[in-house]
Motif scaffolding. Structure first.
Motif, PDB file in Angstrom:
ATOM      1  N   UNK A   2     -17.359  12.239 -31.823  1.00  0.00           N
ATOM      2  CA  UNK A   2     -18.282  12.423 -32.795  1.00  0.00           C
ATOM      3  C   UNK A   2     -17.668  12.313 -34.004  1.00  0.00           C
ATOM      4  N   UNK A   3     -18.077  11.574 -34.871  1.00  0.00           N
ATOM      5  CA  UNK A   3     -16.947  10.627 -36.023  1.00  0.00           C
ATOM      6  C   UNK A   3     -17.764  11.409 -37.153  1.00  0.00           C
ATOM      7  N   UNK A   4     -16.944  11.425 -38.037  1.00  0.00           N
ATOM      8  CA  UNK A   4     -17.767  11.796 -39.485  1.00  0.00           C
ATOM      9  C   UNK A   4     -16.610  10.911 -40.046  1.00  0.00           C
ATOM     10  N   UNK A  27     -11.849  19.258 -49.559  1.00  0.00           N
ATOM     11  CA  UNK A  27     -11.162  18.415 -48.640  1.00  0.00           C
ATOM     12  C   UNK A  27     -10.355  18.858 -46.932  1.00  0.00           C
ATOM     13  N   UNK A  28      -9.668  20.102 -48.031  1.00  0.00           N
ATOM     14  CA  UNK A  28      -8.981  20.568 -46.742  1.00  0.00           C
ATOM     15  C   UNK A  28      -9.310  21.316 -45.683  1.00  0.00           C
ATOM     16  N   UNK A  29     -10.188  22.569 -45.987  1.00  0.00           N
ATOM     17  CA  UNK A  29     -10.879  23.242 -45.219  1.00  0.00           C
ATOM     18  C   UNK A  29     -11.657  22.472 -44.597  1.00  0.00           C
ATOM     19  N   UNK A  30     -12.678  21.379 -44.863  1.00  0.00           N
ATOM     20  CA  UNK A  30     -13.604  21.185 -43.895  1.00  0.00           C
ATOM     21  C   UNK A  30     -12.801  20.224 -43.113  1.00  0.00           C
ATOM     22  N   UNK A  31     -12.105  19.768 -43.313  1.00  0.00           N
ATOM     23  CA  UNK A  31     -10.591  18.914 -42.437  1.00  0.00           C
ATOM     24  C   UNK A  31     -10.491  19.197 -41.611  1.00  0.00           C
ATOM     25  N   UNK A  32      -9.792  20.360 -41.566  1.00  0.00           N
ATOM     26  CA  UNK A  32      -9.380  20.948 -40.535  1.00  0.00           C
ATOM     27  C   UNK A  32     -10.225  21.886 -39.402  1.00  0.00           C
ATOM     28  N   UNK A  33     -11.758  22.572 -39.948  1.00  0.00           N
ATOM     29  CA  UNK A  33     -12.120  23.183 -39.540  1.00  0.00           C
ATOM     30  C   UNK A  33     -13.005  22.319 -38.064  1.00  0.00           C
ATOM     31  N   UNK A  36     -10.266  19.185 -34.907  1.00  0.00           N
ATOM     32  CA  UNK A  36      -9.900  18.658 -33.854  1.00  0.00           C
ATOM     33  C   UNK A  36     -10.907  18.659 -32.909  1.00  0.00           C
ATOM     34  N   UNK A  37     -12.328  18.210 -33.135  1.00  0.00           N
ATOM     35  CA  UNK A  37     -13.476  18.481 -32.751  1.00  0.00           C
ATOM     36  C   UNK A  37     -13.769  17.092 -33.312  1.00  0.00           C
ATOM     37  N   UNK A 215     -17.414  26.928 -44.377  1.00  0.00           N
ATOM     38  CA  UNK A 215     -18.826  27.800 -44.110  1.00  0.00           C
ATOM     39  C   UNK A 215     -19.387  26.135 -44.043  1.00  0.00           C
ATOM     40  N   UNK A 216     -20.016  25.714 -44.546  1.00  0.00           N
ATOM     41  CA  UNK A 216     -20.314  24.474 -44.998  1.00  0.00           C
ATOM     42  C   UNK A 216     -20.111  23.889 -43.142  1.00  0.00           C
ATOM     43  N   UNK A 217     -18.684  23.091 -43.373  1.00  0.00           N
ATOM     44  CA  UNK A 217     -17.701  22.385 -42.192  1.00  0.00           C
ATOM     45  C   UNK A 217     -18.728  22.784 -40.771  1.00  0.00           C
ATOM     46  N   UNK A 218     -18.735  23.993 -40.480  1.00  0.00           N
ATOM     47  CA  UNK A 218     -18.888  25.182 -39.759  1.00  0.00           C
ATOM     48  C   UNK A 218     -20.120  24.888 -38.872  1.00  0.00           C
ATOM     49  N   UNK A 219     -21.039  24.482 -40.412  1.00  0.00           N
ATOM     50  CA  UNK A 219     -22.204  24.870 -39.787  1.00  0.00           C
ATOM     51  C   UNK A 219     -22.661  23.008 -39.602  1.00  0.00           C
ATOM     52  N   UNK A 220     -21.965  22.324 -40.088  1.00  0.00           N
ATOM     53  CA  UNK A 220     -21.750  20.234 -40.420  1.00  0.00           C
ATOM     54  C   UNK A 220     -21.778  21.281 -38.143  1.00  0.00           C
ATOM     55  N   UNK A 221     -20.117  21.123 -37.655  1.00  0.00           N
ATOM     56  CA  UNK A 221     -19.599  21.133 -36.410  1.00  0.00           C
ATOM     57  C   UNK A 221     -20.809  21.659 -35.524  1.00  0.00           C
ATOM     58  N   UNK A 222     -21.683  22.957 -35.609  1.00  0.00           N
ATOM     59  CA  UNK A 222     -21.919  23.543 -34.860  1.00  0.00           C
ATOM     60  C   UNK A 222     -23.276  22.145 -34.795  1.00  0.00           C
ATOM     61  N   UNK A 223     -23.796  21.598 -35.504  1.00  0.00           N
ATOM     62  CA  UNK A 223     -25.229  20.625 -35.496  1.00  0.00           C
ATOM     63  C   UNK A 223     -23.973  19.576 -35.192  1.00  0.00           C
TER      64      UNK A 223
END
Length: 226
Positions: A2-4, A27-33, A36-37, A215-223
């Motif tokens: 996927x692309x973000x 920016x940093x925390x969501x980026x590194x979550x 990789x995916x 935590x927000x980025x983790x929810x985005x990744x899950x989706x």
């Protein structure tokens, strides 16, 4: 994969003239979550090298991901090649992620190119995410009926109380909690200021403050992985 699209402010000054920009850990925390995916691109109203909030560099000087982000050669190249919002093709991306900082309240909230872009992402059913002051970038976004994307939906973002605590209420055009509640949004927040809060309502994903970015980025990744 996927692309973000990460959208960052181009505003470097508040209404009172103090330096601002995008907020480093958001920016940093969501980026590194997500990196990789997912493929990640950066964009801003003015394109390359959007300004970082200097206070966020100082406040997170001991935060591992934030320090790494500033010296990461891949990140530097992405920032140097950040697209202008007018260059973004919505069909290229599966999600849009608005990084906070006081800047988005100043420029992205009223930028016609951003309003069009955010509306297109939302109307296409793509993940439309924003953290802290990032939801300010969505105040002009509308659904297919031309109604605010916040109308009748649950959301979070930087609270009025948190704004008072950082003494920035006069530095921005509006308070996020009040503004979006006025658009018909149903505001939710953590029990205490600076607490973690993430709200997902359909394809609208929001986080309250810097602590909520990961935590927000983790929810985005899950989706994205569904």
């Amino acid at each position: 994969m996927p692309s973000v699209l990460f959208v960052l402010t181009s505003a470097d000054q508040t209404l009172t003239g103090s330096q601002t920009g995008w907020y480093l850990p958001e920016a940093a925390h969501p980026y590194y979550i997500l990196a990789p995916h997912a493929t990640i691109d950066f964009a801003s109203p003015k394109g390359p090298n959007p300004p970082v909030d200097q206070r966020s560099i100082e406040a997170f000087a001991k935060d591992e991901d934030s320090v790494k982000f500033l010296s990461d050669e891949t990140v530097k190249a992405k920032l140097a090649n950040a697209k202008k919002l007018t260059e973004v093709n919505v069909q290229t991306y599966d999600a849009i992620f608005y990084v906070g900082g006081h800047g988005p309240v100043i420029d992205l909230s009223k930028d016609p190119n951003n309003i069009k872009l955010a509306s297109q992402f939302f109307q296409a059913g793509k993940i439309t995410a924003a953290v802290c002051h990032g939801p300010a970038a969505l105040v002009g976004a509308v659904d297919e009926s031309g109604i605010s994307i916040f109308n009748g939906r649950a959301f979070t973002g930087f609270s009025n109380k948190e704004e008072e605590l950082v003494e920035m209420t006069n530095a921005i055009p509006f308070l996020l909690e009040s503004k979006i509640s006025g658009l018909g949004g149903k505001y939710e927040k953590a029990a205490e200021p600076w607490g973690v809060k993430v709200v997902v309502d359909g394809n609208l994903f929001t986080g309250q403050n810097p602590a909520s970015a990961a935590p927000l980025a983790k929810e985005v990744l899950k989706a994205l992985q569904k």
